[in-house]
Scaffold this motif. Sequence first.
Motif: not given
Length: 318
Positions: A59-60, A100-101, A117-118, A161-163
């Motif tokens: 992230f970030a 924002r991964l 990503d977000f 936030h994920d998949m």
Amino acid sequence: MFNKPKFFFIIFFLYLTYLPAQAEIVKPKYIRGASAETATKPIGVELSPDGTKVFFARFAAGQHMYQYTLDTPFDVSTIDASSEVILDLGAGSDDLTNGRLEGLTFNGDGTKVYAIDFGGKMNVHSLETPYDFSSFTQDVDDGKTWTTYLSPSSDNVIRPHDMRFNSDGSKMFLFEATHNANPSVVEYHLATPYLPGSATTTKSFNVDDETNTVIQDIDFDDDGTRMYVVTSSGTNANWGLAVYKLSIGFDVTTAKHAGTLANFFSADETQGGTPAGIHFGNDGMKLYQADYENNKIHEYDLICPYGIVICEEDTVSN
């Protein structure tokens, strides 16, 4: 002479004596933690089915996914830092560029890896060797933005936030992560397995009553009859793992809340830190958790396959 108080006391005693015992909630057992090496701020985690590789989404700062070898399969303390392979998600035609991964996942045989990503951008890489970032090609952009495409959300926006996929790739799952937007798990039907761009219809299931904070990740057991929702935001009072029982595998509309482990990631309980992504070992007897704040991965043993809150044979009455 009939003694009414004594009579009712006896009846109440017998009721308590023969009342069915409540099943004890099933908890993971903390085993160990390890550094995520240079994959600082790990937000997603996956292991290869044989447990010899671990993968992180960072992230970030930067849009990178990281691969490491585990010298002992499924043992996170044996991460080999020298084996690091980095996949740059900002170096192709379908870039993730907003910093924002949020997560990663693989298809069924490990020949494709997906990142989201977000902002709803998703990219896909085909791997020459399954579960190996060393040699890859990036798939063509399908042009979809998953914050809005087929969105069932009340404000027509999903902040994922994920998949996840189901076991045969015929369904994909994202989720509305934000508490004030009614967090929900969203189920997409895919006309072509593991091809997100072939999504046709959606279903959704609201989890706000049980989570009441930001959703960080979701996962399923092997047959899709249990669903796991990780939450964390702010203080550790908001850290938890809600578990749902599905009467039809991978159909989120059939979900019933089985229970929640509140704050079991806290240092007082398990040294587990701030929860982000989770992953189950291939046989369901281990749980792995990405610790966003402490830059670690944590490993837990389970007493039954995918056993958190309930085991597979346990029923849910609500």
